[in-house]
Design an enzyme around this catalytic site. Sequence first.
Site, PDB file in Angstrom:
ATOM      1  N   ASP A 170      49.808  53.846  41.951  1.00  0.00           N
ATOM      2  CA  ASP A 170      51.097  52.566  41.819  1.00  0.00           C
ATOM      3  C   ASP A 170      51.919  52.707  41.106  1.00  0.00           C
ATOM      4  OD1 ASP A 170      49.167  49.492  42.347  1.00  0.00           O
ATOM      5  OD2 ASP A 170      48.504  51.258  41.434  1.00  0.00           O
TER       6      ASP A 170
ATOM      7  N   HIS B 132      42.789  49.850  33.077  1.00  0.00           N
ATOM      8  CA  HIS B 132      42.193  50.042  34.316  1.00  0.00           C
ATOM      9  C   HIS B 132      42.035  51.472  34.545  1.00  0.00           C
ATOM     10  CE1 HIS B 132      42.034  45.742  34.995  1.00  0.00           C
ATOM     11  NE2 HIS B 132      43.526  45.983  34.326  1.00  0.00           N
TER      12      HIS B 132
ATOM     13  N   ASN C  39      40.958  39.937  40.239  1.00  0.00           N
ATOM     14  CA  ASN C  39      42.398  38.786  39.459  1.00  0.00           C
ATOM     15  C   ASN C  39      42.935  38.422  39.836  1.00  0.00           C
ATOM     16  OD1 ASN C  39      42.792  41.605  40.197  1.00  0.00           O
ATOM     17  ND2 ASN C  39      43.061  42.661  38.540  1.00  0.00           N
TER      18      ASN C  39
HETATM   19  O1  RIB Z   1      43.574  45.513  39.713  1.00  0.00           O
HETATM   20  C1  RIB Z   1      44.075  46.192  38.556  1.00  0.00           C
HETATM   21  C2  RIB Z   1      44.724  47.848  39.706  1.00  0.00           C
HETATM   22  O2  RIB Z   1      46.046  46.823  40.031  1.00  0.00           O
HETATM   23  C3  RIB Z   1      45.023  48.686  38.914  1.00  0.00           C
HETATM   24  O3  RIB Z   1      45.126  49.826  39.601  1.00  0.00           O
HETATM   25  C4  RIB Z   1      46.862  48.072  38.176  1.00  0.00           C
HETATM   26  O4  RIB Z   1      47.733  49.390  37.812  1.00  0.00           O
HETATM   27  C5  RIB Z   1      46.969  47.401  39.585  1.00  0.00           C
HETATM   28  O5  RIB Z   1      47.759  48.392  40.421  1.00  0.00           O
HETATM   29 CA    CA Z   2      47.000  51.226  39.708  1.00  0.00          CA
END
Ligand code: RIB
Ligand code: CA
Length: 326
Positions: free
Chosen positions: A10, A255, A171
């Site tokens: 994404d 990430h 998060n």
């Molecule tokens: O929480 C982190 C994830 O969410 C990562 O893949 C970032 O790109 C968002 O998609």
């Molecule tokens: Ca992502």
Amino acid sequence: MPQKVILDVDTGSDDAVAIMMAILAPEIDLVGICSVNGNKGIENTTENTLRTVQLLGSDVPVYKGCPAPMVKRLFPGRYGWTRAQKVGEVDGKKVEYHTDFLDMLPPASIKPQPQNAVSWLIDTLMASDGDITIVPVGPLTNLAMAIRIEPAIVSKIKEVILMGGGHRITNTTSAAEFNIWEDPEAAQIVLTSGCKVTLVPLDATHAAYVTAQESKEIRSIGTPAAIATADLIDQRIKAYNVAQPMKVQDSAPVHDALAVLAVIDPTVLQEVRFARIDVDISGGFADGMTIVDNRALPDYPKNAYIALDADREKFVRMLKHYLSKS
Ligand code: RIB
Ligand code: CA
């Protein structure tokens, strides 16, 4: 022998770095990239994916995927931009984890393939020898839809190594990580599909943070991929300093790149355990939470591996190594 990989992204700042790793690493045979709704809408995540592929002059095919989560948006109140997604401003300038478009890259002149990502996933997996690793680094909508449409693909998937979830770290809400929160039902379908699944959660990605000094070192590599990666990391550090200050000032996780590098060298992940993992889909305060049952005798069979730490130095070394190749 290079490992066959399908990326599901994404794109997003860290997705772009993950795509660059997958294209640059000779240990990976990148069969194709599927885009999905997530950080931004499907048109943006597809365009950003194409821009990243174009930067590296790669001919890897890109397939446009699902524009929305499977069911979440049908429930009023389950979907609404959470406080955590609005980062804020620094010196009057908006800072965010992900801009609408990857502005440091020129608009894409290449196009996605005509086939939609879900049907391409099914066709490709069914025609394969069962030697393809799927690496989702966004919401799991595409893969879950493919599993629902053609359950036989499960036996054709070598492994799913996904960036998603959080055990001690979240998060998007107090309980959830974004990729899982954005489409909880899709995540639960993948986790209970019977596939071999490894989660690369925030617990691991936050342990593999990259510092501003390391971003400078990456920029000094001087290749187009290195310069773009430094831009993306610097953008992420600004956002993290405002909204999710890391233990180490002026640092940020990247990430999605960790999930890709784990395909090449699984030892970049640490404290990996096999547990029962489910996703809360009740729509309450814990909607999208990854519930890790660590008990010796869980209520349901153990179903996934989860990495609760990472080898940060190895991660940064691998990043620099592959970025020197572009
Ligand atoms: O929480 C982190 C994830 O969410 C990562 O893949 C970032 O790109 C968002 O998609
Ligand atoms: Ca992502």
